[in-house]
Design a protein around this motif. Structure first.
Motif, mmCIF file in Angstrom:
data_model
loop_
_atom_site.group_PDB
_atom_site.id
_atom_site.type_symbol
_atom_site.label_atom_id
_atom_site.label_comp_id
_atom_site.label_asym_id
_atom_site.label_seq_id
_atom_site.Cartn_x
_atom_site.Cartn_y
_atom_site.Cartn_z
ATOM 1 N N ILE A 137 0.845 -1.202 0.000
ATOM 2 C CA ILE A 137 0.000 0.000 0.000
ATOM 3 C C ILE A 137 0.879 1.250 0.000
ATOM 4 O O ILE A 137 0.613 2.213 -0.737
ATOM 5 N N ALA A 138 1.927 1.239 0.818
ATOM 6 C CA ALA A 138 2.842 2.382 0.867
ATOM 7 C C ALA A 138 3.508 2.606 -0.493
ATOM 8 O O ALA A 138 3.682 3.747 -0.939
ATOM 9 N N ILE A 139 3.869 1.520 -1.164
ATOM 10 C CA ILE A 139 4.494 1.623 -2.484
ATOM 11 C C ILE A 139 3.521 2.226 -3.495
ATOM 12 O O ILE A 139 3.890 3.123 -4.278
ATOM 13 N N ILE A 140 2.288 1.754 -3.484
ATOM 14 C CA ILE A 140 1.289 2.289 -4.418
ATOM 15 C C ILE A 140 1.074 3.781 -4.162
ATOM 16 O O ILE A 140 1.039 4.592 -5.098
ATOM 17 N N TYR A 141 0.963 4.159 -2.891
ATOM 18 C CA TYR A 141 0.758 5.567 -2.570
ATOM 19 C C TYR A 141 1.974 6.398 -2.990
ATOM 20 O O TYR A 141 1.827 7.492 -3.565
ATOM 21 N N ALA A 142 3.175 5.909 -2.701
ATOM 22 C CA ALA A 142 4.397 6.657 -3.033
ATOM 23 C C ALA A 142 4.555 6.850 -4.536
ATOM 24 O O ALA A 142 5.135 7.838 -4.986
ATOM 25 N N THR A 176 1.854 6.983 -6.678
ATOM 26 C CA THR A 176 0.751 7.795 -7.194
ATOM 27 C C THR A 176 0.690 9.187 -6.569
ATOM 28 O O THR A 176 0.004 10.067 -7.098
ATOM 29 N N HIS A 177 1.413 9.375 -5.459
ATOM 30 C CA HIS A 177 1.487 10.686 -4.809
ATOM 31 C C HIS A 177 2.950 10.993 -4.454
ATOM 32 O O HIS A 177 3.272 11.257 -3.287
ATOM 33 N N PRO A 178 3.855 10.970 -5.428
ATOM 34 C CA PRO A 178 5.276 11.137 -5.120
ATOM 35 C C PRO A 178 5.620 12.477 -4.475
ATOM 36 O O PRO A 178 6.628 12.589 -3.759
ATOM 37 N N GLU A 179 4.752 13.471 -4.687
ATOM 38 C CA GLU A 179 4.998 14.802 -4.128
ATOM 39 C C GLU A 179 4.706 14.862 -2.636
ATOM 40 O O GLU A 179 5.064 15.846 -1.977
ATOM 41 N N ASN A 180 4.086 13.816 -2.078
ATOM 42 C CA ASN A 180 3.690 13.863 -0.673
ATOM 43 C C ASN A 180 4.275 12.713 0.144
ATOM 44 O O ASN A 180 3.662 12.224 1.082
ATOM 45 N N VAL A 181 5.473 12.266 -0.211
ATOM 46 C CA VAL A 181 6.180 11.237 0.557
ATOM 47 C C VAL A 181 7.629 11.672 0.711
ATOM 48 O O VAL A 181 8.315 11.915 -0.294
ATOM 49 N N SER A 182 8.094 11.773 1.932
ATOM 50 C CA SER A 182 9.484 12.179 2.136
ATOM 51 C C SER A 182 10.427 10.984 2.145
ATOM 52 O O SER A 182 11.606 11.105 1.793
ATOM 53 N N ALA A 183 9.927 9.821 2.557
ATOM 54 C CA ALA A 183 10.739 8.598 2.575
ATOM 55 C C ALA A 183 9.805 7.402 2.685
ATOM 56 O O ALA A 183 8.655 7.525 3.122
ATOM 57 N N LEU A 184 10.321 6.253 2.290
ATOM 58 C CA LEU A 184 9.525 5.029 2.242
ATOM 59 C C LEU A 184 10.304 3.893 2.894
ATOM 60 O O LEU A 184 11.465 3.653 2.540
ATOM 61 N N LYS A 187 -3.617 -14.047 -9.384
ATOM 62 C CA LYS A 187 -2.380 -14.754 -9.720
ATOM 63 C C LYS A 187 -1.410 -13.881 -10.498
ATOM 64 O O LYS A 187 -0.192 -14.005 -10.363
ATOM 65 N N ASP A 188 -1.937 -13.009 -11.336
ATOM 66 C CA ASP A 188 -1.079 -12.151 -12.147
ATOM 67 C C ASP A 188 -0.986 -10.737 -11.600
ATOM 68 O O ASP A 188 -0.562 -9.819 -12.313
ATOM 69 N N TRP A 189 -1.375 -10.540 -10.339
ATOM 70 C CA TRP A 189 -1.283 -9.223 -9.723
ATOM 71 C C TRP A 189 0.161 -8.734 -9.771
ATOM 72 O O TRP A 189 1.094 -9.464 -9.412
ATOM 73 N N ASN A 190 0.351 -7.489 -10.197
ATOM 74 C CA ASN A 190 1.702 -6.976 -10.401
ATOM 75 C C ASN A 190 1.639 -5.448 -10.425
ATOM 76 O O ASN A 190 0.861 -4.869 -11.177
ATOM 77 N N ILE A 191 2.453 -4.802 -9.578
ATOM 78 C CA ILE A 191 2.481 -3.341 -9.551
ATOM 79 C C ILE A 191 3.862 -2.794 -9.919
ATOM 80 O O ILE A 191 4.182 -1.641 -9.626
ATOM 81 N N THR A 192 4.668 -3.606 -10.582
ATOM 82 C CA THR A 192 6.036 -3.166 -10.914
ATOM 83 C C THR A 192 6.038 -1.970 -11.861
ATOM 84 O O THR A 192 6.996 -1.186 -11.869
ATOM 85 N N ALA A 193 4.984 -1.797 -12.660
ATOM 86 C CA ALA A 193 4.932 -0.652 -13.579
ATOM 87 C C ALA A 193 4.887 0.675 -12.824
ATOM 88 O O ALA A 193 5.231 1.732 -13.387
ATOM 89 N N LEU A 194 4.466 0.637 -11.559
ATOM 90 C CA LEU A 194 4.407 1.853 -10.750
ATOM 91 C C LEU A 194 5.765 2.260 -10.177
ATOM 92 O O LEU A 194 5.969 3.431 -9.829
ATOM 93 N N LEU A 195 6.671 1.322 -10.070
ATOM 94 C CA LEU A 195 7.909 1.554 -9.325
ATOM 95 C C LEU A 195 8.756 2.717 -9.839
ATOM 96 O O LEU A 195 9.314 3.481 -9.033
ATOM 97 N N PRO A 196 8.902 2.925 -11.155
ATOM 98 C CA PRO A 196 9.724 4.053 -11.614
ATOM 99 C C PRO A 196 9.188 5.416 -11.189
ATOM 100 O O PRO A 196 9.915 6.420 -11.236
ATOM 101 N N LYS A 197 7.926 5.480 -10.769
ATOM 102 C CA LYS A 197 7.319 6.746 -10.359
ATOM 103 C C LYS A 197 7.670 7.124 -8.927
ATOM 104 O O LYS A 197 7.358 8.235 -8.484
ATOM 105 N N ILE A 198 8.328 6.211 -8.209
ATOM 106 C CA ILE A 198 8.681 6.474 -6.808
ATOM 107 C C ILE A 198 10.011 7.228 -6.767
ATOM 108 O O ILE A 198 11.049 6.719 -7.187
ATOM 109 N N THR A 199 9.956 8.453 -6.255
ATOM 110 C CA THR A 199 11.147 9.313 -6.218
ATOM 111 C C THR A 199 11.722 9.481 -4.816
ATOM 112 O O THR A 199 12.833 9.981 -4.662
ATOM 113 N N THR A 219 12.851 1.460 -8.834
ATOM 114 C CA THR A 219 12.406 2.765 -8.357
ATOM 115 C C THR A 219 13.429 3.834 -8.732
ATOM 116 O O THR A 219 14.587 3.550 -9.004
ATOM 117 N N THR A 220 12.960 5.084 -8.717
ATOM 118 C CA THR A 220 13.809 6.212 -9.116
ATOM 119 C C THR A 220 14.575 6.790 -7.939
ATOM 120 O O THR A 220 15.706 7.242 -8.086
#
Length: 243
Positions: free
Chosen positions: A98-103, A105-113, A170-182, A208-209
């Motif tokens: 959940i933290a990864i998904i939020y980070a 989709t809202h990269p401007e509002n996370v200071s660290a993960l 079975k095919d759940w995958n959120i790796t496409a979101l990872l490059p958006k994490i700054t 991740t970025t």
């Protein structure tokens, strides 16, 4: 917003850590770890029960394969309601995802993960671990959950167990979101985690970025903050103090 929460630490501190519990968890199942961490680093902190867990109202039946994304939206609402800006997100297992998904989709509002045992894709080892846990409820091995979730404890268990074994997941995958994490990250997973391999860590760190750090403690399963508290606490404190 009617989610049950608990404020901890120094409420005047600049840094706020938001703790996100695991798929069977709640505030109380963190034990004293969040308080110990925020007190040692001098941070403000907040721990909450997601909808349907612990003392928060909600219905976990009919869960879909979008439930982690929905929980990330709930997190967004929770942070906005409590006027929490640029928090450090600390998630365990489902809470880590959940933290990864939020980070992402809202990269401007996370200071660290910080994550422990987070998943970014389903894998055979995950399915096998969840399958092996399936009989626990009928065998009476999960009665302790009643202490934390009351009469909803079976609902909590099957909400977690059912979805991870569902064909739609079975095919759940959120790796496409990872490059958006700054944000800078500390990714933690025990080397003996029964619900996932270190491919999870490698994928997060390499994709991740933001600047990534990782910890993979020996003799440690799915809950590093419980099983290797001293090692984890030291690493987390160093990470927070550096960021």
């Amino acid at each position: 917003m009617n989610l049950h929460f608990k404020r901890i630490g120094d409420q005047t501190a600049d840094k706020t850590i938001v703790f996100l519990h695991e798929g069977l968890g709640c505030i109380e199942m963190w034990k004293g770890y969040p308080e110990k961490l925020v007190n040692e680093v001098g941070c403000n902190g907040i721990v909450y029960d997601r909808s349907g867990y612990g003392k928060s109202p909600g219905d976990l039946t009919n869960r879909t394969n979008k439930y982690l994304h929905q929980a990330a939206e709930e997190l967004a609402d929770f942070l906005a309601f409590h006027k929490i800006e640029n928090p450090i997100l600390y998630g365990h297992s489902d809470g880590g995802s959940i933290a990864i998904i939020y980070a992402a989709t809202h990269p401007e509002n996370v200071s660290a993960l910080i994550t422990e045992a987070a998943h970014v894709f389903n894998e055979p080892e995950t399915i096998q671990g969840v399958k092996e846990a399936r009989p626990w409820l009928s065998e009476g091995k999960m009665e302790a959950l009643k202490k934390y979730h009351g009469e909803r404890y079976k609902e909590v268990f099957y909400a977690w167990n059912d979805i991870w074994l569902d064909d739609s997941f079975k095919d759940w995958n959120i790796t496409a979101l990872l490059p958006k994490i700054t944000a800078p990250q500390l990714i933690i997973q025990g080397k003996d985690d029964q619900y996932g391999t270190l491919k999870q860590v490698d994928t997060i760190v390499s994709t991740t970025t933001g600047e990534s750090h990782f910890l993979t403690p020996e003799n440690c399963g799915h809950a590093p903050f419980k099983e290797q508290e001293a090692v984890v606490l030291k690493s987390v404190k160093e990470f927070i103090n550096a960021n």
